[in-house]
Scaffold this active site. Structure first.
Site, PDB file in Angstrom:
ATOM      1  N   LYS A 136       8.139  66.450  81.032  1.00 40.44           N
ATOM      2  CA  LYS A 136       8.041  65.129  80.395  1.00 40.44           C
ATOM      3  C   LYS A 136       9.314  64.859  79.599  1.00 40.44           C
ATOM      4  O   LYS A 136       9.554  65.463  78.555  1.00 40.44           O
ATOM      5  CB  LYS A 136       6.813  65.072  79.475  1.00 40.44           C
ATOM      6  CG  LYS A 136       6.428  63.659  79.055  1.00 40.44           C
ATOM      7  CD  LYS A 136       5.938  62.865  80.242  1.00 40.44           C
ATOM      8  CE  LYS A 136       5.495  61.467  79.857  1.00 40.44           C
ATOM      9  NZ  LYS A 136       5.070  60.682  81.021  1.00 40.44           N
ATOM     10  N   ALA A 138       4.401  55.344  87.415  1.00 41.94           N
ATOM     11  CA  ALA A 138       4.439  56.670  86.790  1.00 41.94           C
ATOM     12  C   ALA A 138       3.718  56.639  85.459  1.00 41.94           C
ATOM     13  O   ALA A 138       3.537  55.579  84.858  1.00 41.94           O
ATOM     14  CB  ALA A 138       5.889  57.113  86.588  1.00 41.94           C
ATOM     15  N   SER A 139       3.301  57.815  84.993  1.00 49.28           N
ATOM     16  CA  SER A 139       2.578  57.939  83.719  1.00 49.28           C
ATOM     17  C   SER A 139       1.403  56.969  83.710  1.00 49.28           C
ATOM     18  O   SER A 139       0.526  57.071  84.541  1.00 49.28           O
ATOM     19  CB  SER A 139       3.522  57.715  82.538  1.00 49.28           C
ATOM     20  OG  SER A 139       4.412  58.796  82.414  1.00 49.28           O
ATOM     21  N   GLY A 140       1.393  56.008  82.774  1.00 52.04           N
ATOM     22  CA  GLY A 140       0.289  55.057  82.717  1.00 52.04           C
ATOM     23  C   GLY A 140       0.134  54.251  83.996  1.00 52.04           C
ATOM     24  O   GLY A 140      -0.976  53.853  84.372  1.00 52.04           O
ATOM     25  N   TYR A 199      -1.743  56.464  86.159  1.00 50.06           N
ATOM     26  CA  TYR A 199      -3.090  56.539  85.579  1.00 50.06           C
ATOM     27  C   TYR A 199      -3.960  55.420  86.169  1.00 50.06           C
ATOM     28  O   TYR A 199      -5.105  55.645  86.567  1.00 50.06           O
ATOM     29  CB  TYR A 199      -2.981  56.387  84.063  1.00 50.06           C
ATOM     30  CG  TYR A 199      -4.069  57.042  83.230  1.00 50.06           C
ATOM     31  CD1 TYR A 199      -5.418  56.846  83.500  1.00 50.06           C
ATOM     32  CD2 TYR A 199      -3.731  57.845  82.150  1.00 50.06           C
ATOM     33  CE1 TYR A 199      -6.395  57.432  82.705  1.00 50.06           C
ATOM     34  CE2 TYR A 199      -4.705  58.440  81.354  1.00 50.06           C
ATOM     35  CZ  TYR A 199      -6.039  58.228  81.639  1.00 50.06           C
ATOM     36  OH  TYR A 199      -7.002  58.818  80.857  1.00 50.06           O
TER      37      TYR A 199
END
Length: 564
Positions: free
Chosen positions: A149, A347-349, A352
């Site tokens: 990260k 990506a990430s959120g 999600y």
């Protein structure tokens, strides 16, 4: 066509003139919006292929500021247009690898003798402010969960971490290999020949013509004259061009491109994720969770739509907002087929959100994954001391000053609580990713840890189900909804255009008095806020993503330092 409004009328024998330059949004633009829209670029090429009034396409290509996902989608539509038998001619006065990737898909490609071009390869940039912030008295206190990260690195580090170097190296190598492979196929050259040419450092336009990289060296007026000859138009007459904006107003039904009775909803989600609209936000800035959830619930309760496609183009943002949207998308997927279609980045959120869908698609080079979290605060004590600013905090409760006290660093017990909270958020994200993708937690941990993958690599690791764009998403949605593959459907767009996060942040703060508020707003957009962030730092590829100074951090520091 006989009853079309004046602004929809097109002369027979016209040439569609598309100018690709600057930013390209995945949002559908209104007639009053500025800028280019990926859906409308693609739709214009589809309409032009069927429109008997359109003889061909004249494609102007200049420096683009978008990701490789959008480039792949446009290139696919250029190649599909060529199947119509109509010509598509490219003209490129300023270009690099991305622009050439599109240009070489055209039937012919021209450039002026003074063209700005660079085919030297790809680079990825990672900028670090640790030393700068230290000099001005700002201490970022950041918790990043996940080995890879990198969100927050630019604030706390002075150089690149080995993990971040590994990720960026892999991304550059994958994108470069894909570029060489596709150019090799398009130009009928070996991969070795392509790489040899790149490594020569060619700067003479004549060399490009000589080696077959472009069709010829011509100015715009010469290409226009050539097109007149192709169409049998006298040289003294004007070439009948119809521009992108005007042609965007031509309705598909006037060309017989009508859909069927079955409707599929298309919801576009672009930009940074936040839970509610912030004080610095414009009405349509980024992905606002409460607005997105309302839209999802409306679609879930409606019987009109047989399936839903969610187009995601987001580096992430607020972790709570991402989780709330994940829940609503899962509820929607329980009642009807939902396909997540990724664009440049999910990506990430952004991932999600996608992992709540039944099927996930991405382009070959979509940046995705980054399953990890970051949170933190600024210690502005030294900065306040330097500028003569003082802040006193009166509190009750052992941890009441956890994020409120920006005039001092964390106490040991506060830092421990902060780290444990971030770790808990990461575990929730990772575990839901494992559940959503039908993996064990241990298996998901191997590919999570905040690592960013290209679409192909993500697919081989089970994070993505298939490679493709919107048309592939439609085909899968039809299959999931038991709609015959040869039966037409109607796509219903449910989203409006939204400005990007950098556009919003670029105007934040320019005075010493507002420095604490400004830095908090900056953190809100990048690492912290009122909670944990599931965010991927922007990865900038030279000659394709613009200047590194487009980063809002640099804008903020420039404004601040110039005000002293």
């Amino acid at each position: 066509m006989l009853i079309a409004y004046p602004w929809q009328r097109v002369r027979k024998g016209s040439v569609l003139n598309l100018k690709l330059r600057g930013q390209i949004s995945d949002q559908v633009k209104t007639r009053f919006s500025s800028g280019l829209s990926l859906p409308q670029i693609c739709e214009n090429l589809i309409k032009a292929a069927y429109d008997p009034r359109i003889s061909g396409v004249y494609l102007h290509i200049e420096t683009l500021n978008c990701g490789w996902g959008k480039i792949e989608e446009i290139r696919r539509h250029i190649l599909d247009f060529r199947k119509s038998g109509k010509f598509i001619v490219g003209y490129a006065p300023a270009w690099g690898e991305k622009e050439y990737y599109l240009g070489c898909a055209c039937e012919e490609l021209y450039a002026p003798p003074s063209a700005y071009f660079s085919l030297y390869g790809l680079t990825a940039q990672a900028s670090f402010l640790g030393g700068v912030l230290e000099k001005i008295g700002v201490e970022p206190q950041v918790q990043r969960i996940g080995k890879y990260k990198s969100a927050g690195d630019q604030l706390i580090r002075k150089n690149i971490s080995e993990e971040n170097r590994e990720v960026l190296t892999t991304l550059v190598e994958n994108i470069y290999a894909n570029w060489v492979d596709k150019i090799s196929q398009a130009k009928g050259k070996t991969k070795e020949d392509i790489e040899s040419f790149i490594n020569q450092g060619v700067y003479q336009i004549e060399k490009l013509k000589e080696d077959g990289w472009i069709t010829d060296i011509k100015y715009d007026d010469e290409v226009t004259s050539m097109l007149k000859t192709k169409l049998g138009i006298a040289d003294e007459k004007k070439l009948p061009l119809v521009d992108y904006k005007k042609y965007s107003r031509v309705k598909k039904w006037t060309l017989g491109l009508t859909g069927g009775k079955d409707q599929i909803a298309v919801i576009r989600a672009s930009g940074s994720i936040s839970r509610v609209r912030g004080p610095f936000s414009s009405p349509n800035s980024g992905i606002i969770a409460e607005q997105f959830i309302e839209k999802i619930r409306t679609v879930r309760e409606s019987k009109r739509y047989k399936a839903v496609i969610i187009r995601i183009d987001s580096p992430g943002g607020d972790a709570l907002a991402s989780d709330l949207m994940w829940r609503e998308i899962r509820l929607l997927a329980a009642s009807k087929p939902v396909v997540a279609s990724m664009v440049d980045v999910a990506a990430s959120g952004g991932y999600y959100m996608a992992m709540a869908a039944q099927t996930i698609l991405s382009e070959n080079l979509t940046l995705t994954g980054s399953i990890g979290v970051v949170t933190g605060k600024f210690n502005l004590g030294k900065l306040y001391e330097r500028i003569g600013f003082n802040k006193e905090v009166i509190s009750k409760g052992r941890f009441s000053e956890l994020t409120a006290a920006d005039q001092r660093p964390f106490r040991p017990d506060e830092e421990k609580l902060f780290a444990e909270s971030a770790q808990n958020s990461y575990q929730q994200f990772r575990n839901k990713a494992a559940f959503s993708r039908s993996m064990s937690v241990d298996k998901m941990e191997e590919i999570a840890q905040g690592r960013v993958w290209t679409g192909n690599d993500a697919a081989s690791r089970g994070l993505v189900d298939a490679i493709g764009g919107l048309s592939r998403a439609v085909a899968i949605a039809k299959q999931k909804a038991n709609i015959p593959h040869d039966k037409k459907v109607t796509l219903v767009e449910l989203s409006k255009s939204s400005p990007s996060l950098p556009e919003i942040l670029s105007g934040i703060g320019s005075t010493v008095i507002g420095i604490d508020t400004t830095l908090k707003q900056l953190m809100e957009g990048l690492t912290l806020s009122e909670g944990v962030q599931a965010r991927m730092d922007g990865i900038m590829f030279e000659r394709s993503e613009g200047s590194p100074f487009a980063n809002p951090i640099f804008t903020l520091l420039k404004d601040y330092l110039s005000s002293l």
